[in-house]
Write a protein that holds these residues in place. Structure first.
Motif, mmCIF file in Angstrom:
data_model
loop_
_atom_site.group_PDB
_atom_site.id
_atom_site.type_symbol
_atom_site.label_atom_id
_atom_site.label_comp_id
_atom_site.label_asym_id
_atom_site.label_seq_id
_atom_site.Cartn_x
_atom_site.Cartn_y
_atom_site.Cartn_z
ATOM 1 N N ARG A 57 -4.689 56.994 -3.606
ATOM 2 C CA ARG A 57 -6.031 57.085 -3.039
ATOM 3 C C ARG A 57 -6.014 57.982 -1.805
ATOM 4 N N ILE A 58 -6.965 58.897 -1.751
ATOM 5 C CA ILE A 58 -7.108 59.785 -0.603
ATOM 6 C C ILE A 58 -8.477 59.521 0.008
ATOM 7 N N ASP A 59 -8.475 59.016 1.247
ATOM 8 C CA ASP A 59 -9.747 58.723 1.914
ATOM 9 C C ASP A 59 -9.830 59.360 3.292
ATOM 10 N N GLY A 60 -8.912 60.290 3.571
ATOM 11 C CA GLY A 60 -8.938 60.994 4.844
ATOM 12 C C GLY A 60 -8.253 60.270 5.985
ATOM 13 N N THR A 61 -7.664 59.121 5.739
ATOM 14 C CA THR A 61 -7.025 58.352 6.808
ATOM 15 C C THR A 61 -5.547 58.718 6.942
ATOM 16 N N SER A 62 -4.977 58.365 8.080
ATOM 17 C CA SER A 62 -3.546 58.601 8.290
ATOM 18 C C SER A 62 -2.715 57.747 7.320
ATOM 19 N N GLN A 63 -3.245 56.584 6.928
ATOM 20 C CA GLN A 63 -2.521 55.726 5.973
ATOM 21 C C GLN A 63 -2.405 56.415 4.611
ATOM 22 N N ALA A 64 -3.446 57.133 4.199
ATOM 23 C CA ALA A 64 -3.385 57.871 2.934
ATOM 24 C C ALA A 64 -2.315 58.955 3.013
ATOM 25 N N ARG A 65 -2.262 59.650 4.139
ATOM 26 C CA ARG A 65 -1.255 60.701 4.338
ATOM 27 C C ARG A 65 0.146 60.102 4.285
ATOM 28 N N GLU A 66 0.354 58.976 4.970
ATOM 29 C CA GLU A 66 1.664 58.319 4.983
ATOM 30 C C GLU A 66 2.049 57.815 3.593
ATOM 31 N N ALA A 67 1.090 57.258 2.855
ATOM 32 C CA ALA A 67 1.368 56.761 1.504
ATOM 33 C C ALA A 67 1.782 57.904 0.584
ATOM 34 N N PHE A 68 1.078 59.034 0.682
ATOM 35 C CA PHE A 68 1.449 60.176 -0.153
ATOM 36 C C PHE A 68 2.840 60.683 0.206
ATOM 37 N N GLN A 69 3.117 60.837 1.492
ATOM 38 C CA GLN A 69 4.422 61.333 1.914
ATOM 39 C C GLN A 69 5.540 60.403 1.454
ATOM 40 N N TRP A 70 5.316 59.087 1.552
ATOM 41 C CA TRP A 70 6.327 58.134 1.099
ATOM 42 C C TRP A 70 6.549 58.284 -0.408
ATOM 43 N N ALA A 71 5.443 58.346 -1.159
ATOM 44 C CA ALA A 71 5.563 58.466 -2.619
ATOM 45 C C ALA A 71 6.264 59.767 -3.007
ATOM 46 N N ALA A 72 5.915 60.861 -2.332
ATOM 47 C CA ALA A 72 6.521 62.158 -2.653
ATOM 48 C C ALA A 72 8.032 62.145 -2.400
ATOM 49 N N LEU A 80 9.328 58.055 -4.569
ATOM 50 C CA LEU A 80 8.870 57.480 -5.834
ATOM 51 C C LEU A 80 8.706 58.509 -6.944
ATOM 52 N N LEU A 81 8.079 59.617 -6.638
ATOM 53 C CA LEU A 81 7.658 60.561 -7.673
ATOM 54 C C LEU A 81 8.808 61.379 -8.237
ATOM 55 N N SER A 82 8.775 61.535 -9.565
ATOM 56 C CA SER A 82 9.799 62.302 -10.267
ATOM 57 C C SER A 82 9.118 63.318 -11.188
ATOM 58 N N PRO A 83 9.432 64.610 -11.038
ATOM 59 C CA PRO A 83 8.782 65.631 -11.864
ATOM 60 C C PRO A 83 9.023 65.459 -13.359
ATOM 61 N N GLU A 84 10.115 64.811 -13.712
ATOM 62 C CA GLU A 84 10.451 64.658 -15.131
ATOM 63 C C GLU A 84 9.539 63.682 -15.855
ATOM 64 N N ILE A 85 9.014 62.671 -15.148
ATOM 65 C CA ILE A 85 8.252 61.633 -15.856
ATOM 66 C C ILE A 85 6.888 61.321 -15.257
ATOM 67 N N ASP A 86 6.572 61.831 -14.062
ATOM 68 C CA ASP A 86 5.347 61.398 -13.384
ATOM 69 C C ASP A 86 4.201 62.390 -13.497
ATOM 70 N N GLU A 87 3.017 61.836 -13.635
ATOM 71 C CA GLU A 87 1.768 62.578 -13.535
ATOM 72 C C GLU A 87 0.984 61.930 -12.404
ATOM 73 N N VAL A 88 0.597 62.715 -11.402
ATOM 74 C CA VAL A 88 -0.042 62.185 -10.205
ATOM 75 C C VAL A 88 -1.556 62.383 -10.294
ATOM 76 N N PHE A 89 -2.291 61.321 -10.003
ATOM 77 C CA PHE A 89 -3.746 61.380 -9.915
ATOM 78 C C PHE A 89 -4.126 61.121 -8.467
ATOM 79 N N LEU A 90 -4.727 62.121 -7.827
ATOM 80 C CA LEU A 90 -5.187 62.005 -6.447
ATOM 81 C C LEU A 90 -6.624 61.531 -6.489
ATOM 82 N N MET A 91 -6.858 60.283 -6.110
ATOM 83 C CA MET A 91 -8.167 59.654 -6.201
ATOM 84 C C MET A 91 -8.917 59.858 -4.885
ATOM 85 N N LEU A 92 -9.886 60.767 -4.864
ATOM 86 C CA LEU A 92 -10.654 61.084 -3.664
ATOM 87 C C LEU A 92 -11.745 60.044 -3.488
ATOM 88 N N SER A 93 -11.726 59.342 -2.374
ATOM 89 C CA SER A 93 -12.623 58.215 -2.171
ATOM 90 C C SER A 93 -13.119 58.181 -0.731
#
Length: 101
Positions: A12-27, A30-43
């Motif tokens: 989820r992307i809502d413009g908050t610092s928590q969204a930025r931190e969550a994405f950076q942590w996942a990147a 968590l995320l693997s190019p071999e198996i993951d498809e990322v959906f950025l949910m703008l909210s």
């Protein structure tokens, strides 16, 4: 033989610092190019109530909503660029925040 299906990861992307931190942590962790498809949910962090909009601090104007939309779009573009650099397939999806009851 065993086939690994793509894993769909929603961020989820809502413009908050928590969204930025969550994405950076996942990147990084968590995320693997071999198996993951990322959906950025703008909210939006605003909610519709009757004829107006409410946010954390009370009522918001259309100017506030447009500024937030631009901020979220910029953040989503930055995240999508990061996905491309990491070789991840990503999609941007706008999510309606719905009515505030």
């Amino acid at each position: 033989f065993l086939t690994v299906l793509p894993r769909r990861v929603f961020i989820r992307i809502d413009g908050t610092s928590q969204a930025r931190e969550a994405f950076q942590w996942a990147a990084c962790n968590l995320l693997s190019p071999e198996i993951d498809e990322v959906f950025l949910m703008l909210s939006s962090k605003y909610r519709k109530r009757g004829a107006g909009w409410l946010g954390v601090g009370g009522a918001w104007s259309l100017k506030d909503l447009e500024a937030e939309r631009i901020e979220i779009e910029c953040m989503a573009d930055m995240f999508q660029d990061e996905c491309i650099r990491k070789g991840l397939n990503s999609n941007k999806v706008r999510v309606d925040s719905g009515s505030f009851q």
